[in-house]
Design a protein around this motif. Sequence first.
Motif, PDB file in Angstrom:
ATOM      1  N   ASP A   3      56.511  23.545  25.781  1.00  0.00           N
ATOM      2  CA  ASP A   3      57.135  24.534  24.896  1.00  0.00           C
ATOM      3  C   ASP A   3      57.900  25.558  25.741  1.00  0.00           C
ATOM      4  N   PRO A   4      59.157  25.855  25.409  1.00  0.00           N
ATOM      5  CA  PRO A   4      59.970  26.746  26.240  1.00  0.00           C
ATOM      6  C   PRO A   4      59.360  28.127  26.457  1.00  0.00           C
ATOM      7  N   VAL A   5      58.794  28.706  25.407  1.00  0.00           N
ATOM      8  CA  VAL A   5      58.203  30.036  25.550  1.00  0.00           C
ATOM      9  C   VAL A   5      56.955  29.977  26.419  1.00  0.00           C
ATOM     10  N   ASP A   6      56.094  29.006  26.173  1.00  0.00           N
ATOM     11  CA  ASP A   6      54.886  28.868  26.981  1.00  0.00           C
ATOM     12  C   ASP A   6      55.231  28.551  28.431  1.00  0.00           C
ATOM     13  N   TYR A   7      56.286  27.740  28.623  1.00  0.00           N
ATOM     14  CA  TYR A   7      56.735  27.419  29.983  1.00  0.00           C
ATOM     15  C   TYR A   7      57.139  28.698  30.721  1.00  0.00           C
ATOM     16  N   ALA A   8      57.920  29.524  30.055  1.00  0.00           N
ATOM     17  CA  ALA A   8      58.367  30.770  30.670  1.00  0.00           C
ATOM     18  C   ALA A   8      57.191  31.693  30.949  1.00  0.00           C
ATOM     19  N   ARG A   9      56.247  31.754  30.038  1.00  0.00           N
ATOM     20  CA  ARG A   9      55.086  32.622  30.237  1.00  0.00           C
ATOM     21  C   ARG A   9      54.207  32.115  31.382  1.00  0.00           C
ATOM     22  N   ALA A  10      54.078  30.808  31.517  1.00  0.00           N
ATOM     23  CA  ALA A  10      53.309  30.263  32.637  1.00  0.00           C
ATOM     24  C   ALA A  10      53.960  30.636  33.965  1.00  0.00           C
ATOM     25  N   LEU A  11      55.300  30.556  34.015  1.00  0.00           N
ATOM     26  CA  LEU A  11      56.018  30.955  35.226  1.00  0.00           C
ATOM     27  C   LEU A  11      55.844  32.446  35.492  1.00  0.00           C
TER      28      LEU A  11
ATOM     29  N   GLY B 214      50.131  28.950  35.562  1.00  0.00           N
ATOM     30  CA  GLY B 214      49.891  30.389  35.430  1.00  0.00           C
ATOM     31  C   GLY B 214      48.471  30.759  35.797  1.00  0.00           C
ATOM     32  N   ASP B 215      47.509  29.955  35.364  1.00  0.00           N
ATOM     33  CA  ASP B 215      46.106  30.205  35.701  1.00  0.00           C
ATOM     34  C   ASP B 215      45.860  30.026  37.194  1.00  0.00           C
ATOM     35  N   ILE B 216      46.476  29.008  37.781  1.00  0.00           N
ATOM     36  CA  ILE B 216      46.308  28.786  39.221  1.00  0.00           C
ATOM     37  C   ILE B 216      46.888  29.959  39.999  1.00  0.00           C
ATOM     38  N   GLY B 217      48.096  30.388  39.607  1.00  0.00           N
ATOM     39  CA  GLY B 217      48.767  31.464  40.320  1.00  0.00           C
ATOM     40  C   GLY B 217      48.026  32.782  40.271  1.00  0.00           C
ATOM     41  N   VAL B 218      47.344  33.034  39.171  1.00  0.00           N
ATOM     42  CA  VAL B 218      46.560  34.276  39.051  1.00  0.00           C
ATOM     43  C   VAL B 218      45.202  34.146  39.713  1.00  0.00           C
ATOM     44  N   ALA B 219      44.496  33.053  39.443  1.00  0.00           N
ATOM     45  CA  ALA B 219      43.109  32.932  39.891  1.00  0.00           C
ATOM     46  C   ALA B 219      42.961  32.769  41.389  1.00  0.00           C
ATOM     47  N   THR B 220      43.999  32.262  42.073  1.00  0.00           N
ATOM     48  CA  THR B 220      43.866  32.075  43.515  1.00  0.00           C
ATOM     49  C   THR B 220      43.634  33.397  44.245  1.00  0.00           C
TER      50      THR B 220
END
Length: 215
Positions: free
Chosen positions: A83-91, A161-167
């Motif tokens: 999904d474009p919005v979810d993709y952008a939010r993950a980034l 997004g979870d990987i980028g934050v949790a690391t």
Amino acid sequence: MPTLYGADGSPFVRKARVFLAEKGISYDHEPVIPFNVSDEYRKISPLGKIPAFRDGNVTLADSSVICAYLERIHPEPALYPKDPVDYARALWFEEYGDGGLLPVVGKIFFPKIIAPIFFNQQPDEAAIAKVVQEELPRLFDYLEGQIGGKDFLVGNRFTIGDIGVATGFVNLRHCGVGVDAKRWPDLARYVAAIHARASFKALIEEETRSFGLAS
């Protein structure tokens, strides 16, 4: 077999290693400490930073670039939303980790863990405490509000997004800095659950042994 270059403890190297583990991709890991790197390494990573990656004739540098490449050549399981919005939010959350959280975490992790081991420098505990008390809370406040009662940051599924934050929270853990569950209950729950995933758990245990830290 592809090779990932980079040292234990780097949140960016860990980010790429978690991504590889979640994809089920086998790889060789070659430790590289990003101080006075060789000219040969700079052919792979022109800025001399870690991680870098070699896949046959393909060489890449930067954790975000490596993960994006891996998603294209190993699309399942998908770690970027369609999904474009979810993709952008993950980034966005990946960038929040890379550019927002990790620079602050580095002010704690480098003097607390890296400087004593590699430079024989003792940490300024007062300066570290000031960062913990004054700089981390605003970052935690934002994440607490974004997580709410959810298990993941975006689209009710585990993403980059979870990987980028949790690391970054692994580095804080190595420093003995946790998330106050009374002040940030959703964030504390979230971090504990993400770190319990096999991809994170194995690296946390590996790094804990590597740095000689209490588990």
